[in-house]
Design an enzyme around this catalytic site. Sequence first.
Site, mmCIF file in Angstrom:
data_model
loop_
_atom_site.group_PDB
_atom_site.id
_atom_site.type_symbol
_atom_site.label_atom_id
_atom_site.label_comp_id
_atom_site.label_asym_id
_atom_site.label_seq_id
_atom_site.Cartn_x
_atom_site.Cartn_y
_atom_site.Cartn_z
ATOM 1 N N ASP A 252 0.878 -1.162 0.000
ATOM 2 C CA ASP A 252 0.000 0.000 0.000
ATOM 3 C C ASP A 252 0.922 1.220 0.000
ATOM 4 O O ASP A 252 2.128 1.095 0.253
ATOM 5 C CB ASP A 252 -0.889 -0.033 1.241
ATOM 6 C CG ASP A 252 -1.797 1.175 1.343
ATOM 7 O OD1 ASP A 252 -2.290 1.640 0.302
ATOM 8 O OD2 ASP A 252 -2.002 1.662 2.468
ATOM 9 N N ASP B 15 -0.018 4.910 1.279
ATOM 10 C CA ASP B 15 -0.145 5.824 2.414
ATOM 11 C C ASP B 15 -0.105 5.065 3.735
ATOM 12 O O ASP B 15 -0.886 4.148 3.960
ATOM 13 C CB ASP B 15 -1.455 6.609 2.304
ATOM 14 C CG ASP B 15 -1.324 8.030 2.817
ATOM 15 O OD1 ASP B 15 -0.255 8.360 3.354
ATOM 16 O OD2 ASP B 15 -2.276 8.800 2.682
#
Length: 219
Positions: free
Chosen positions: A9, A11
């Site tokens: 991922d 963020d």
Amino acid sequence: MKLQGVIFDLDGVITDTAHLHFQAWQQIAAEIGISIDAQFNESLKGISRDESLRRILQHGGKEGDFNSQERAQLAYRKNLLYVHSLRELTVNAVLPGIRSLLADLRAQQISVGLASVSLNAPTILAALELREFFTFCADASQLKNSKPDPEIFLAACAGLGVPPQACIGIEDAQAGIDAINASGMRSVGIGAGLTGAQLLLPSTESLTWPRLSAFWQNV
């Protein structure tokens, strides 16, 4: 089975722009008479822009007050605010340990992918000077379903050309962990309070190649 891919991922794992998203959403929400706080913002992590807006409108009891065109305009303006704030992003915004982990994965000839719902992911990776490490970045604009649906992780696996069962997925949000588990990948969670993560680490500083290698060999 040999580990063939690691999918990140963005963020909260590679960098942290959650506060920039929050500031942008908070401004948009205030303009339409809705108040959101940092606690509510936790429910927006790992989901798409459109789904975030839907939750904000629902939170403020205004889900029926805006048609699809008006919602699109609100989401567009939020993104303008967010992109404007990205100008402050530099290589120093890479979270601790991530750059060295990416270098180690490349040295081990393990494919690296990105599974971020952010449409700004390529811009962010470029600002962080990390784009060279990623073999494939899933295109969020082509997805029909947001996390916790596994679609984005399956798309990243397909882009890398590796089966989900030969991959590790790394997330900091519950929706992301659920998506990884649903995809058939092995899940690594960053931070506290994540249920279902097969490996849970307190921060990215603990996210090292030896730790991932040991985890893979023991699952």
